[in-house]
Motif scaffolding. Sequence first.
Motif, PDB file in Angstrom:
ATOM      1  N   VAL A  28       6.072  14.375  -5.503  1.00 21.91           N
ATOM      2  CA  VAL A  28       6.376  13.206  -4.679  1.00 21.91           C
ATOM      3  C   VAL A  28       7.503  13.561  -3.713  1.00 21.91           C
ATOM      4  N   ARG A  29       7.301  13.248  -2.462  1.00 21.49           N
ATOM      5  CA  ARG A  29       8.329  13.393  -1.431  1.00 21.49           C
ATOM      6  C   ARG A  29       8.711  11.994  -0.976  1.00 21.49           C
ATOM      7  N   THR A  30       9.984  11.778  -0.738  1.00 26.45           N
ATOM      8  CA  THR A  30      10.417  10.454  -0.283  1.00 26.45           C
ATOM      9  C   THR A  30      10.828  10.504   1.177  1.00 26.45           C
ATOM     10  N   GLY A  31      10.669   9.367   1.825  1.00 30.17           N
ATOM     11  CA  GLY A  31      11.274   9.187   3.135  1.00 30.17           C
ATOM     12  C   GLY A  31      12.720   8.813   2.902  1.00 30.17           C
ATOM     13  N   GLY A  32      13.443   8.558   3.937  1.00 33.61           N
ATOM     14  CA  GLY A  32      14.837   8.166   3.782  1.00 33.61           C
ATOM     15  C   GLY A  32      14.967   6.732   3.307  1.00 33.61           C
ATOM     16  N   LEU A  33      15.978   6.477   2.511  1.00 37.11           N
ATOM     17  CA  LEU A  33      16.306   5.111   2.096  1.00 37.11           C
ATOM     18  C   LEU A  33      16.904   4.419   3.307  1.00 37.11           C
ATOM     19  N   ASP A  34      16.395   3.238   3.631  1.00 35.06           N
ATOM     20  CA  ASP A  34      16.956   2.525   4.774  1.00 35.06           C
ATOM     21  C   ASP A  34      17.084   1.036   4.496  1.00 35.06           C
ATOM     22  N   ILE A  35      17.805   0.367   5.388  1.00 36.54           N
ATOM     23  CA  ILE A  35      17.963  -1.083   5.315  1.00 36.54           C
ATOM     24  C   ILE A  35      17.177  -1.700   6.458  1.00 36.54           C
ATOM     25  N   SER A  36      16.356  -2.659   6.130  1.00 32.19           N
ATOM     26  CA  SER A  36      15.637  -3.433   7.129  1.00 32.19           C
ATOM     27  C   SER A  36      16.323  -4.791   7.228  1.00 32.19           C
ATOM     28  N   ARG A  37      16.633  -5.200   8.460  1.00 33.02           N
ATOM     29  CA  ARG A  37      17.321  -6.477   8.677  1.00 33.02           C
ATOM     30  C   ARG A  37      16.477  -7.361   9.578  1.00 33.02           C
ATOM     31  N   SER A  38      16.479  -8.657   9.292  1.00 36.05           N
ATOM     32  CA  SER A  38      15.757  -9.591  10.157  1.00 36.05           C
ATOM     33  C   SER A  38      16.421 -10.956  10.104  1.00 36.05           C
ATOM     34  N   GLY A  39      16.169 -11.751  11.130  1.00 35.85           N
ATOM     35  CA  GLY A  39      16.694 -13.109  11.180  1.00 35.85           C
ATOM     36  C   GLY A  39      18.151 -13.156  11.609  1.00 35.85           C
ATOM     37  N   THR A  40      18.637 -14.370  11.799  1.00 35.65           N
ATOM     38  CA  THR A  40      20.032 -14.602  12.164  1.00 35.65           C
ATOM     39  C   THR A  40      20.543 -15.826  11.414  1.00 35.65           C
ATOM     40  N   SER A  46      18.089  -9.035   4.456  1.00 34.29           N
ATOM     41  CA  SER A  46      17.997  -7.579   4.532  1.00 34.29           C
ATOM     42  C   SER A  46      17.389  -7.063   3.233  1.00 34.29           C
ATOM     43  N   GLU A  47      16.792  -5.896   3.322  1.00 31.22           N
ATOM     44  CA  GLU A  47      16.228  -5.273   2.129  1.00 31.22           C
ATOM     45  C   GLU A  47      16.336  -3.772   2.222  1.00 31.22           C
ATOM     46  N   LEU A  48      16.458  -3.150   1.071  1.00 27.13           N
ATOM     47  CA  LEU A  48      16.431  -1.696   0.968  1.00 27.13           C
ATOM     48  C   LEU A  48      14.985  -1.274   0.817  1.00 27.13           C
ATOM     49  N   ARG A  49      14.624  -0.190   1.526  1.00 27.27           N
ATOM     50  CA  ARG A  49      13.253   0.301   1.480  1.00 27.27           C
ATOM     51  C   ARG A  49      13.232   1.807   1.257  1.00 27.27           C
ATOM     52  N   LEU A  50      12.322   2.222   0.390  1.00 25.71           N
ATOM     53  CA  LEU A  50      12.107   3.643   0.125  1.00 25.71           C
ATOM     54  C   LEU A  50      10.610   3.856  -0.045  1.00 25.71           C
ATOM     55  N   TYR A  51      10.081   4.863   0.622  1.00 27.33           N
ATOM     56  CA  TYR A  51       8.649   5.140   0.569  1.00 27.33           C
ATOM     57  C   TYR A  51       8.399   6.504  -0.057  1.00 27.33           C
ATOM     58  N   ALA A  52       7.278   6.623  -0.776  1.00 23.68           N
ATOM     59  CA  ALA A  52       6.889   7.869  -1.425  1.00 23.68           C
ATOM     60  C   ALA A  52       5.614   8.403  -0.785  1.00 23.68           C
ATOM     61  N   VAL A  64      13.302  -4.020  -1.850  1.00 20.84           N
ATOM     62  CA  VAL A  64      14.007  -5.057  -2.589  1.00 20.84           C
ATOM     63  C   VAL A  64      15.043  -5.705  -1.673  1.00 20.84           C
ATOM     64  N   HIS A  65      15.091  -7.035  -1.716  1.00 26.45           N
ATOM     65  CA  HIS A  65      16.072  -7.757  -0.907  1.00 26.45           C
ATOM     66  C   HIS A  65      17.484  -7.436  -1.382  1.00 26.45           C
ATOM     67  N   VAL A  66      18.365  -7.320  -0.409  1.00 25.56           N
ATOM     68  CA  VAL A  66      19.786  -7.121  -0.670  1.00 25.56           C
ATOM     69  C   VAL A  66      20.533  -8.412  -0.357  1.00 25.56           C
ATOM     70  N   TRP A  67      20.174  -9.051   0.772  1.00 26.34           N
ATOM     71  CA  TRP A  67      20.849 -10.256   1.230  1.00 26.34           C
ATOM     72  C   TRP A  67      19.800 -11.278   1.625  1.00 26.34           C
ATOM     73  N   ARG A  68      19.936 -12.499   1.123  1.00 22.58           N
ATOM     74  CA  ARG A  68      18.989 -13.566   1.457  1.00 22.58           C
ATOM     75  C   ARG A  68      19.637 -14.901   1.129  1.00 22.58           C
ATOM     76  N   ASP A  69      19.275 -15.926   1.856  1.00 21.62           N
ATOM     77  CA  ASP A  69      19.792 -17.279   1.621  1.00 21.62           C
ATOM     78  C   ASP A  69      21.316 -17.334   1.647  1.00 21.62           C
ATOM     79  N   GLY A  70      21.916 -16.544   2.542  1.00 22.38           N
ATOM     80  CA  GLY A  70      23.353 -16.618   2.746  1.00 22.38           C
ATOM     81  C   GLY A  70      24.215 -15.801   1.810  1.00 22.38           C
ATOM     82  N   GLY A  71      23.603 -14.981   0.969  1.00 23.45           N
ATOM     83  CA  GLY A  71      24.414 -14.191   0.046  1.00 23.45           C
ATOM     84  C   GLY A  71      23.654 -13.032  -0.559  1.00 23.45           C
ATOM     85  N   PRO A  72      24.347 -12.209  -1.317  1.00 28.64           N
ATOM     86  CA  PRO A  72      23.688 -11.089  -1.978  1.00 28.64           C
ATOM     87  C   PRO A  72      22.672 -11.591  -2.998  1.00 28.64           C
ATOM     88  N   VAL A  73      21.584 -10.876  -3.104  1.00 27.21           N
ATOM     89  CA  VAL A  73      20.529 -11.240  -4.058  1.00 27.21           C
ATOM     90  C   VAL A  73      20.898 -10.773  -5.465  1.00 27.21           C
TER      91      VAL A  73
END
Length: 91
Positions: A28-40, A46-52, A64-73
Amino acid sequence: RSQFEQAALAAVQDVVVAALPGLTERGVRTGGLDISRSGTGGDYQSELRLYAYRDDQLCDALEVHVWRDGGPVATIEELCGWFQAQLGDFG
């Protein structure tokens, strides 16, 4: 929010790096771990994403979500634990 996201990214990255030898052994090879952000404002999330990949084909994803509904998940420790558990079967 930004400080929490960066701290979560760094901590989970350490978990991913520790899991790389086992992933490589399974082909298994992974892509880079990244944060996806959306909305204002209150809709920001935001969520952390990792692909194999196997044989250059996408075969699995962890998102997996990191931040949602105004705070950390979850706490950073919980996020790390979740990724650590998931990486055992990842790919």
